[in-house]
Write a protein that holds these residues in place. Structure first.
Motif, short mmCIF file in Angstrom:
data_model
loop_
_atom_site.label_atom_id
_atom_site.label_comp_id
_atom_site.label_asym_id
_atom_site.label_seq_id
_atom_site.Cartn_x
_atom_site.Cartn_y
_atom_site.Cartn_z
N GLU A 135 -2.58 -14.82 86.15
CA GLU A 135 -3.35 -13.68 86.67
C GLU A 135 -4.62 -14.12 87.37
OE1 GLU A 135 -4.01 -10.81 83.58
OE2 GLU A 135 -2.28 -9.59 84.24
N ALA A 186 5.81 -12.99 86.62
CA ALA A 186 7.03 -12.20 86.41
C ALA A 186 7.92 -12.83 85.35
CB ALA A 186 7.78 -12.07 87.73
N TYR A 233 6.56 -11.98 81.96
CA TYR A 233 6.90 -10.61 81.54
C TYR A 233 8.36 -10.54 81.07
CZ TYR A 233 2.58 -9.05 83.83
OH TYR A 233 1.27 -8.87 84.20
N GLU A 271 9.44 -7.38 78.85
CA GLU A 271 8.87 -6.29 79.66
C GLU A 271 9.60 -6.33 81.01
OE1 GLU A 271 4.61 -6.13 79.88
OE2 GLU A 271 4.37 -6.68 77.76
N THR A 272 10.87 -5.93 80.97
CA THR A 272 11.75 -6.19 82.10
C THR A 272 11.38 -5.38 83.34
OG1 THR A 272 13.48 -6.55 80.44
CG2 THR A 272 14.17 -6.49 82.73
N ASP A 273 11.02 -4.12 83.17
CA ASP A 273 10.64 -3.30 84.32
C ASP A 273 9.43 -3.91 85.03
OD1 ASP A 273 12.66 -1.39 84.02
OD2 ASP A 273 11.48 -0.25 82.58
N ARG A 274 8.48 -4.36 84.25
CA ARG A 274 7.29 -4.98 84.82
C ARG A 274 7.64 -6.30 85.50
NH1 ARG A 274 1.73 -5.86 81.29
NH2 ARG A 274 0.28 -5.98 83.07
N GLU A 333 9.24 -5.52 88.93
CA GLU A 333 8.20 -5.13 89.89
C GLU A 333 7.42 -6.35 90.38
OE1 GLU A 333 4.16 -2.33 90.06
OE2 GLU A 333 5.42 -2.35 88.26
N THR A 334 7.10 -7.25 89.46
CA THR A 334 6.30 -8.42 89.82
C THR A 334 7.12 -9.43 90.62
OG1 THR A 334 5.08 -8.07 87.76
CG2 THR A 334 4.68 -10.14 88.90
N ASP A 379 7.07 -8.09 94.05
CA ASP A 379 5.77 -8.37 94.67
C ASP A 379 5.72 -9.82 95.16
OD1 ASP A 379 4.90 -5.80 94.18
OD2 ASP A 379 3.74 -6.33 92.39
#
Length: 442
Positions: A152, A168, A171, A176-179, A182-183, A186
């Motif tokens: 980060e 990612a 995560y 935290e698969t949805d996150r 998304e990452t 990105d």
């Protein structure tokens, strides 16, 4: 130690016992094994060795790329040579040093990996390279909070895009698969390498989004066809057929001594009815990892298809000694005992399998089929009924219930079951197959 992508849960079981034999055993043409256990002249070559040779005649950047691909394939000595050769050609040696640090992580040397990251920080204080190094160390050894902190820090200042991929992956490790999805997206939008697409594919699979996962993995291979992980996971997710097998063979050409790849190849060959070549694959896999019950199960299945019941029993006993509650091995051993003529043992093992996994429709169907073959219709009927209750809307147990009714000359009951099956999901049977069964039931 947790290596990249290892945390992704598979939605496909690689070494499952077939509920029933779907393919006729075909005459086997035993493979001549290359190091990759790959078939055909194209697979016999070593694409990564060729890549390294070509990189050596070009520049340091190509050597770093070759080193990273070799490292992904766990060919650490060759990767080390690539990174060291690259360092000799570079003024800024940070990328080569990062590659050498990654080798220490992959070989479970946490202390030396941290020392390498600290050296990077001292030598390149204004670069993101040391934070990338530390983030990967924490990710590799399962320390998610520390990994997030380092990745980060880079992302927030708009630094090295590889930090987004690392974030990612972290995560994903934390489920935290949805996150993670998304990452990964990105990271791809920001220009990250093929590793981000690979991670995206595996995260999408974890969410049960198979078609999207296949598309992401296919895009990964288009970007980097020499990725052993992308090649393997794409073939694995395809699940069956010549194309799937071709990708697994290519993955093994890139990473020859890969037990999971060999096990998956064995599984695909068994599905094709090619027990002889499957046996070769499973033997090599079990030599590489003798404590893996799945490979012993694979050997048992291959030997069963060859009607070598004594050796099949030996391998399945080994699987159960490694994993006493191994349901698939228990059911497979029941099949072996029945084929060998011991109905008492077969029945006992089938009951034991259901006791181990009472809420599994597949296990109930497997046990029911065993009793069905023994013409113990009451037991078979009870387990098919249980499977139907566990899988409402499934055609499969209803078809088998229809079969039992027809064998017992209960034609009206059989017709009713077939009619109900035709209204079900038709996943295991074609409509025409069920209609043909119904026609004969009179």
């Amino acid at each position: 130690m947790i290596t990249p992508f290892q945390s992704m849960k598979r939605t496909q079981q690689l070494f499952r016992r077939p509920v029933r034999e779907r393919t006729k055993a075909m005459k086997s043409t035993v493979l001549v094994l290359t190091m990759a256990l790959a078939m055909g002249t194209a697979a016999a070559a070593d694409p990564l060795a060729q890549k390294l040779k070509e990189a050596g005649s070009k520049d340091a950047v190509e050597l770093i790329r070759a080193g990273n691909l070799l490292l992904e394939a766990r060919r650490t000595e060759e990767a080390k040579r690539a990174f060291k050769d690259a360092a000799m050609r570079m003024t800024d040696k940070s990328e080569a040093a990062l590659g050498l640090a990654l080798i220490r992580m992959y070989t479970s040397d946490l202390h030396q990996a941290k020392v390498a990251c600290r050296n990077l920080k001292e030598e390149y204080p204004s670069s993101d390279i040391s934070s990338l190094c530390y983030g990967q160390v924490w990710l590799t050894f399962g320390r998610s909070a520390r990994a997030i902190e380092d990745f980060e820090a880079i992302v927030k200042k708009g630094g090295d895009v590889r930090a987004r991929t690392g974030l990612a992956r972290t995560y994903a490790l934390m489920n935290e698969t949805d996150r993670a999805i998304e990452t990964f997206r990105d990271a791809i939008d920001a220009g990250a390498g093929y590793e981000a697409r690979l991670g995206l594919g595996l995260a999408l699979e974890q969410k049960g989004r198979r078609d999207e996962a296949l598309a992401a993995l296919k895009a990964t291979l288009e970007e980097q066809p020499l990725s052993s992980l992308a090649r393997y996971h794409y073939g694995r997710l395809l699940g069956a057929g010549k194309e799937a097998r071709s990708h697994i063979e290519q993955a093994l050409a890139l990473r020859p001594d890969w037990a999971d790849g060999l096990g998956t190849l064995g599984d695909l060959l068994l599905a094709e009815g090619n027990a002889a070549d499957a046996l070769v694959a499973f033997r090599k896999a079990s030599t590489l990892e003798p404590e893996r019950g799945a490979f012993r199960l694979g050997l048992g299945r291959a030997l069963y298809q060859q009607k070598n019941y004594a050796e099949a029993r030996t391998e399945l006993d080994k699987a159960l000694s490694l994993v006493p509650s191994y349901v698939d091995a228990t059911l497979m051993l029941a099949d072996v005992e029945l084929a060998a003529g011991d109905e008492f043992k077969a029945a006992d093992l089938a009951e034991r399998a259901v006791a181990l996994s009472p809420d599994s429709a597949d296990v109930c169907i497997g046990a029911a089929q065993l009793f069905h073959r023994m013409k113990r219709y009451t037991k078979a009927n009870a387990y098919y009924q249980k499977a139907a209750a566990l899988l409402p809307g499934s055609s499969t147990p209803l078809v088998f219930l229809g079969d039992i009714a027809c064998e017992r000359q209960l034609f009206k009951e059989g017709a009713d079951y077939y009619a109900a099956a035709l209204k079900g999901d038709l996943k295991e049977f074609r409509r025409s197959d069920i209609e043909a069964r119904a026609k004969k039931c009179r």
